[in-house]
Design an enzyme around this catalytic site. Sequence first.
Site, PDB file in Angstrom:
ATOM      1  N   HIS A  12       0.876  -1.190   0.000  1.00 38.35           N
ATOM      2  CA  HIS A  12       0.000   0.000   0.000  1.00 38.35           C
ATOM      3  C   HIS A  12       0.904   1.228   0.000  1.00 38.35           C
ATOM      4  O   HIS A  12       1.433   1.629   1.034  1.00 38.35           O
ATOM      5  CB  HIS A  12      -0.895  -0.004   1.238  1.00 38.35           C
ATOM      6  CG  HIS A  12      -1.887   1.117   1.265  1.00 38.35           C
ATOM      7  ND1 HIS A  12      -3.224   0.937   1.549  1.00 38.35           N
ATOM      8  CD2 HIS A  12      -1.746   2.455   1.041  1.00 38.35           C
ATOM      9  CE1 HIS A  12      -3.848   2.099   1.514  1.00 38.35           C
ATOM     10  NE2 HIS A  12      -2.962   3.052   1.205  1.00 38.35           N
ATOM     11  N   HIS A  14       1.661   5.302  -1.672  1.00 37.56           N
ATOM     12  CA  HIS A  14       1.284   6.487  -2.451  1.00 37.56           C
ATOM     13  C   HIS A  14       2.546   7.095  -3.057  1.00 37.56           C
ATOM     14  O   HIS A  14       3.454   7.490  -2.321  1.00 37.56           O
ATOM     15  CB  HIS A  14       0.611   7.536  -1.556  1.00 37.56           C
ATOM     16  CG  HIS A  14      -0.684   7.049  -0.975  1.00 37.56           C
ATOM     17  ND1 HIS A  14      -1.899   7.230  -1.612  1.00 37.56           N
ATOM     18  CD2 HIS A  14      -0.954   6.366   0.160  1.00 37.56           C
ATOM     19  CE1 HIS A  14      -2.857   6.689  -0.877  1.00 37.56           C
ATOM     20  NE2 HIS A  14      -2.312   6.146   0.193  1.00 37.56           N
ATOM     21  N   ASN A  40      -5.200   7.297  -5.965  1.00 32.99           N
ATOM     22  CA  ASN A  40      -5.923   8.539  -5.601  1.00 32.99           C
ATOM     23  C   ASN A  40      -5.173   9.801  -6.037  1.00 32.99           C
ATOM     24  O   ASN A  40      -4.843  10.651  -5.234  1.00 32.99           O
ATOM     25  CB  ASN A  40      -6.235   8.569  -4.096  1.00 32.99           C
ATOM     26  CG  ASN A  40      -5.007   8.539  -3.205  1.00 32.99           C
ATOM     27  OD1 ASN A  40      -3.974   7.997  -3.582  1.00 32.99           O
ATOM     28  ND2 ASN A  40      -5.116   9.115  -2.015  1.00 32.99           N
ATOM     29  N   LYS A  95      -9.034  -0.231  -5.762  1.00 30.12           N
ATOM     30  CA  LYS A  95      -9.092   0.404  -4.433  1.00 30.12           C
ATOM     31  C   LYS A  95     -10.407   1.150  -4.268  1.00 30.12           C
ATOM     32  O   LYS A  95     -10.723   2.044  -5.063  1.00 30.12           O
ATOM     33  CB  LYS A  95      -7.908   1.372  -4.296  1.00 30.12           C
ATOM     34  CG  LYS A  95      -7.899   2.193  -3.013  1.00 30.12           C
ATOM     35  CD  LYS A  95      -7.544   1.353  -1.799  1.00 30.12           C
ATOM     36  CE  LYS A  95      -7.684   2.140  -0.506  1.00 30.12           C
ATOM     37  NZ  LYS A  95      -6.632   3.111  -0.306  1.00 30.12           N
ATOM     38  N   HIS A 134     -10.497   1.174   1.832  1.00 36.73           N
ATOM     39  CA  HIS A 134     -10.256   2.092   2.951  1.00 36.73           C
ATOM     40  C   HIS A 134     -11.517   2.007   3.809  1.00 36.73           C
ATOM     41  O   HIS A 134     -12.535   2.622   3.484  1.00 36.73           O
ATOM     42  CB  HIS A 134     -10.017   3.513   2.442  1.00 36.73           C
ATOM     43  CG  HIS A 134      -9.720   4.487   3.547  1.00 36.73           C
ATOM     44  ND1 HIS A 134      -8.559   5.228   3.595  1.00 36.73           N
ATOM     45  CD2 HIS A 134     -10.417   4.826   4.655  1.00 36.73           C
ATOM     46  CE1 HIS A 134      -8.556   5.973   4.690  1.00 36.73           C
ATOM     47  NE2 HIS A 134      -9.683   5.762   5.343  1.00 36.73           N
ATOM     48  N   HIS A 168      -4.729  -0.813   5.739  1.00 35.18           N
ATOM     49  CA  HIS A 168      -4.202  -0.092   6.917  1.00 35.18           C
ATOM     50  C   HIS A 168      -5.108  -0.207   8.142  1.00 35.18           C
ATOM     51  O   HIS A 168      -5.609   0.801   8.647  1.00 35.18           O
ATOM     52  CB  HIS A 168      -3.911   1.376   6.596  1.00 35.18           C
ATOM     53  CG  HIS A 168      -4.950   2.097   5.776  1.00 35.18           C
ATOM     54  ND1 HIS A 168      -6.270   2.131   6.123  1.00 35.18           N
ATOM     55  CD2 HIS A 168      -4.846   2.807   4.633  1.00 35.18           C
ATOM     56  CE1 HIS A 168      -6.931   2.832   5.216  1.00 35.18           C
ATOM     57  NE2 HIS A 168      -6.088   3.253   4.301  1.00 35.18           N
ATOM     58  N   ASP A 240       1.385   2.567   3.529  1.00 32.49           N
ATOM     59  CA  ASP A 240       0.549   3.765   3.391  1.00 32.49           C
ATOM     60  C   ASP A 240       1.413   5.020   3.514  1.00 32.49           C
ATOM     61  O   ASP A 240       0.939   6.062   4.000  1.00 32.49           O
ATOM     62  CB  ASP A 240      -0.602   3.791   4.399  1.00 32.49           C
ATOM     63  CG  ASP A 240      -1.718   4.753   3.963  1.00 32.49           C
ATOM     64  OD1 ASP A 240      -1.723   5.168   2.788  1.00 32.49           O
ATOM     65  OD2 ASP A 240      -2.575   5.087   4.802  1.00 32.49           O
TER      66      ASP A 240
HETATM   67  O1  DOR Z   1      -3.294   9.307   5.858  1.00 26.72           O
HETATM   68  C1  DOR Z   1      -3.646   8.986   4.725  1.00 26.72           C
HETATM   69  N1  DOR Z   1      -3.117   9.567   3.627  1.00 26.72           N
HETATM   70  N2  DOR Z   1      -4.614   8.069   4.582  1.00 26.72           N
HETATM   71  C2  DOR Z   1      -5.148   7.783   3.397  1.00 26.72           C
HETATM   72  O2  DOR Z   1      -6.020   6.974   3.333  1.00 26.72           O
HETATM   73  C3  DOR Z   1      -4.719   8.518   2.178  1.00 26.72           C
HETATM   74  C4  DOR Z   1      -3.386   9.052   2.335  1.00 26.72           C
HETATM   75  C5  DOR Z   1      -3.028  10.065   1.252  1.00 26.72           C
HETATM   76  O3  DOR Z   1      -3.258   9.775   0.078  1.00 26.72           O
HETATM   77  O4  DOR Z   1      -2.511  11.124   1.602  1.00 26.72           O
HETATM   78 ZN    ZN Z   2      -3.376   5.012   1.508  1.00 25.61          ZN
END
Ligand code: DOR
Ligand code: ZN
Length: 336
Positions: A12, A14, A40, A95, A134, A168, A240
């Site tokens: 997971h 980003h 995202n 997702k 999520h 998460h 995450d």
């Molecule tokens: O803390 C987070 N940041 N939780 C999420 O689910 C998304 C993530 C983000 O994309 O910044």
């Molecule tokens: Zn995330």
Amino acid sequence: MSIVINSPLDMHLHLRDDDMLKVVAPLSATSFSGAIIMPNLIPPITTKNKLIAYRKRVIDASKDSSFNPYMTLFFKPTYSKEFLSKVKDEISAIKLYPAGITTNSEGGVSGFDIKELKNTLNAMSELNIPLAIHGETNGFVMDREAEFASIYEMLALNFPNLKIIMEHITTKESVALLDRFDNLYATITLHHLLITLDDVAGGMLQPHLFCKPIAKRPEDRASLREVAFKAHPKVMFGSDSAPHPQDKKEASFCSAGVFTAPITLQLLTELFLENSNLDNLQKFISTNAQNIYNIEVPKKEVILEERDFIVPTKYGDIVPLYAGEKIKYSIKEIIC
Ligand code: DOR
Ligand code: ZN
């Protein structure tokens, strides 16, 4: 003493896009064999063209041929079986975000009406595409994940052949679901193994520890630690790691996300050696994920040693977890 981790996976992650992608992608790509890449972006990844173009940008930015980005689509209840058949080979999961629950999730799902979701979820089930969720409601912030348990149950019961990954997880309620439903799995982050809400807001506010789901109570963390340290076969590591520029974190309306990518392996090594063992770390950080996702991973051997590492205060304009602090383990060598 050297510690060897084989083919670590971050299930997971980003990576964002553009300049930020160029800063953060190499930090994961050099030390991990692969990662599940979150969709995202603004706008989110919802078409095959966007997905393929983003994968290429990720590969270009990664600068490491022994890193495999496992791509994901942003769930829409309008995806047809025909569309999913065409995109299936390009993705490892889809997702699902509840609308507005976290960063860039405005186009997510509102309400969990089974009639609205069933065509897409049946198609995913038939095509064997995992659903990563999520899992938070719009309720009181400390209760959102526990309240979502009934939605996980409803989905697990109605779609028994769909692999559902509770992303998460932060609560003992989510941990309990793992052993109740064959088709429920989970990722656990490093920061939720380390901190509780006290670390975020118990003293002076720590914006770099603010994330969604918010860190919970000591007993919740204990429950996460228990399943992680014994490497429960349905649990895998997903950082995450969620970078935001410093001015979006150190601000009112602070963005949610903890940036852990550059120090995950060092800190997980310390945690597991103090509370579990290397065998279980290997399962938590690679073997379990390979089994759950049924993936082959590039070979990569990461060798760590007990040697102080001072965490840089910034990577580009992103402040990492434990910025400027000393941690106990360092990466010594990476063999591909
Ligand atoms: O803390 C987070 N940041 N939780 C999420 O689910 C998304 C993530 C983000 O994309 O910044
Ligand atoms: Zn995330």
